[in-house]
Scaffold this active site. Structure first.
Site, PDB file in Angstrom:
ATOM      1  N   ASP A  10       0.881  -1.174   0.000  1.00 41.25           N
ATOM      2  CA  ASP A  10       0.000   0.000   0.000  1.00 41.25           C
ATOM      3  C   ASP A  10       0.919   1.225   0.000  1.00 41.25           C
ATOM      4  OD1 ASP A  10      -2.432   1.541   0.334  1.00 41.25           O
ATOM      5  OD2 ASP A  10      -1.872   1.828   2.419  1.00 41.25           O
ATOM      6  N   SER A  11       0.302   2.409  -0.096  1.00 43.58           N
ATOM      7  CA  SER A  11       1.093   3.637  -0.005  1.00 43.58           C
ATOM      8  C   SER A  11       1.562   3.879   1.436  1.00 43.58           C
ATOM      9  CB  SER A  11       0.250   4.817  -0.469  1.00 43.58           C
ATOM     10  OG  SER A  11      -0.893   4.930   0.339  1.00 43.58           O
ATOM     11  N   GLY A  43      -3.204   8.867  -3.846  1.00 49.39           N
ATOM     12  CA  GLY A  43      -4.529   9.266  -4.342  1.00 49.39           C
ATOM     13  C   GLY A  43      -4.556  10.418  -5.318  1.00 49.39           C
ATOM     14  N   CYS A  73      -4.178  -1.742  -1.767  1.00 53.44           N
ATOM     15  CA  CYS A  73      -4.369  -0.301  -1.957  1.00 53.44           C
ATOM     16  C   CYS A  73      -5.407  -0.115  -3.058  1.00 53.44           C
ATOM     17  CB  CYS A  73      -3.026   0.300  -2.376  1.00 53.44           C
ATOM     18  SG  CYS A  73      -3.143   2.024  -2.905  1.00 53.44           S
ATOM     19  N   THR A  75      -6.125   2.639  -4.707  1.00 56.51           N
ATOM     20  CA  THR A  75      -5.630   3.479  -5.795  1.00 56.51           C
ATOM     21  C   THR A  75      -4.727   2.671  -6.736  1.00 56.51           C
ATOM     22  OG1 THR A  75      -5.658   5.305  -4.226  1.00 56.51           O
ATOM     23  CG2 THR A  75      -4.528   5.687  -6.308  1.00 56.51           C
ATOM     24  N   GLU A 148      -3.251   8.885   8.400  1.00 56.93           N
ATOM     25  CA  GLU A 148      -1.787   8.799   8.512  1.00 56.93           C
ATOM     26  C   GLU A 148      -1.258   9.699   9.635  1.00 56.93           C
ATOM     27  OE1 GLU A 148       0.633   6.936   6.998  1.00 56.93           O
ATOM     28  OE2 GLU A 148      -0.761   5.776   5.774  1.00 56.93           O
ATOM     29  N   CYS A 180     -10.985   2.658  -0.500  1.00 58.99           N
ATOM     30  CA  CYS A 180      -9.593   2.958  -0.153  1.00 58.99           C
ATOM     31  C   CYS A 180      -9.304   2.207   1.137  1.00 58.99           C
ATOM     32  CB  CYS A 180      -9.435   4.459   0.053  1.00 58.99           C
ATOM     33  SG  CYS A 180      -7.891   4.930   0.868  1.00 58.99           S
ATOM     34  N   THR A 181      -8.140   1.571   1.197  1.00 58.01           N
ATOM     35  CA  THR A 181      -7.877   0.691   2.338  1.00 58.01           C
ATOM     36  C   THR A 181      -7.539   1.443   3.630  1.00 58.01           C
ATOM     37  OG1 THR A 181      -5.591   0.435   1.582  1.00 58.01           O
ATOM     38  CG2 THR A 181      -7.184  -1.232   0.886  1.00 58.01           C
ATOM     39  N   HIS A 182      -7.370   2.750   3.541  1.00 55.11           N
ATOM     40  CA  HIS A 182      -7.213   3.530   4.778  1.00 55.11           C
ATOM     41  C   HIS A 182      -8.569   3.707   5.482  1.00 55.11           C
ATOM     42  CE1 HIS A 182      -3.238   4.724   3.289  1.00 55.11           C
ATOM     43  NE2 HIS A 182      -2.996   5.307   4.447  1.00 55.11           N
TER      44      HIS A 182
HETATM   45  N1  DGL Z   1      -4.691   3.005   0.903  1.00 53.93           N
HETATM   46  C1  DGL Z   1      -4.633   3.738  -0.356  1.00 53.93           C
HETATM   47  C2  DGL Z   1      -5.868   3.383  -1.167  1.00 53.93           C
HETATM   48  O1  DGL Z   1      -6.459   2.364  -0.871  1.00 53.93           O
HETATM   49  C3  DGL Z   1      -4.390   5.153  -0.024  1.00 53.93           C
HETATM   50  C4  DGL Z   1      -4.210   6.040  -1.172  1.00 53.93           C
HETATM   51  C5  DGL Z   1      -3.296   7.184  -0.931  1.00 53.93           C
HETATM   52  O2  DGL Z   1      -2.149   6.963  -0.583  1.00 53.93           O
HETATM   53  O3  DGL Z   1      -3.754   8.287  -1.235  1.00 53.93           O
HETATM   54  O4  DGL Z   1      -6.273   4.034  -2.096  1.00 53.93           O
END
Ligand code: DGL
Length: 252
Positions: A10-11, A43, A73, A75, A148, A180-182
């Site tokens: 993920d990011s 994103g 992730c 995105t 974050e 989005c996984t966040h």
């Molecule tokens: N967890 C990422 C997602 O699912 C976060 C995207 C981001 O870094 O903006 O999209």
């Protein structure tokens, strides 16, 4: 049987919500998780950049001898999956496909990052399986920095959630897909905002179930007596990453 670990990326810390679901669903598997904190957020980056970052991570995970890769992730699932799938031999899974085919009801809300919503990847995939569905998509770009920066569960996150989700309040949603996984980190506050009639869909859960079936069907699962372990990597600021993981009750 295949004892090699599953690679996941993920990011940042968002994909840890996916990892958590995997740990529950596949307790005998080992995982290698990579948080690309140096390039967070994904994103608002271009598709080309996401593909470049994702390919570097895949190369790293391959060097760790993983048996498959899960794009944890939304995105990167929306922007880089096709390219990754066509560039590598190893099985690569995204979080959109398994989630889109589940029962989501007739009126579906999808919230995600700007890049994901713009790509229409969720909308297209959901319509493939549920052609009659009405889909309301909404970008919520402030959610990732809130998570974050450790503001999940605070008054700040409550206000921002209210600001975004009030746009979906009159849509009569059956379900709200967290694209989005966040976002599962904000799930409890979202539930309060949307009320109990709207089913909140966590893509990590659907992805974990799907991968479970995939491993079984392809004889790739680890031995059932093995106790799974996880290793973690971040491209920058490992300390903050570790702090965020702690909040998710993941010890690094
Ligand atoms: N967890 C990422 C997602 O699912 C976060 C995207 C981001 O870094 O903006 O999209």
């Amino acid at each position: 049987m295949d004892t090699r670990p599953i690679g996941m990326f993920d990011s940042g810390c968002g994909g840890l919500t996916v990892l958590k679901e995997y740990m529950k669903e596949l307790p005998h598997e080992d995982f290698i998780y990579y948080g690309d904190t140096a390039h967070l957020p994904y994103g608002d980056k271009s598709k080309e950049k996401i593909i470049e970052y994702a390919k570097n991570i895949v190369e790293f995970l391959l060097s760790q001898n993983v048996k498959m890769i899960v794009i944890a992730c939304g995105t990167a699932s929306a922007q880089a999956y096709e390219e990754l799938k066509n560039s590598y031999q190893i099985p690569i899974k995204n979080i959109i496909e398994p989630t889109a085919k589940t029962n989501l009801g007739n009126t579906v809300g999808v919230i995600a990052t700007k890049g994901t919503i713009k790509s229409e990847a969720w909308k297209n995939e959901i319509l493939k399986h549920h052609p009659q569905a009405t889909i309301h998509s909404l970008a919520c770009p402030l959610f990732v920095p809130i998570v974050e920066e450790g503001f999940a569960g605070s008054e700040i996150s409550r206000l921002v959630i209210h600001e975004y989700l009030s746009k979906l309040q009159d849509k009569n949603l059956d379900s709200l897909v967290l694209g989005c996984t966040h976002y599962p980190i904000l799930e409890e506050q979202m539930k309060l905002e949307m009320g109990s009639k709207v089913q909140i869909i966590n893509a990590g859960k659907e992805s974990a179930k799907d991968t479970h079936d995939f491993l079984e069907q392809n004889h790739l699962a680890n031995d059932s007596s093995h106790v799974g372990t996880s290793s973690f990597y971040a491209s920058d600021d490992f300390e903050s990453f570790k702090e965020n993981a702690k909040k998710l009750e993941i010890t690094i």
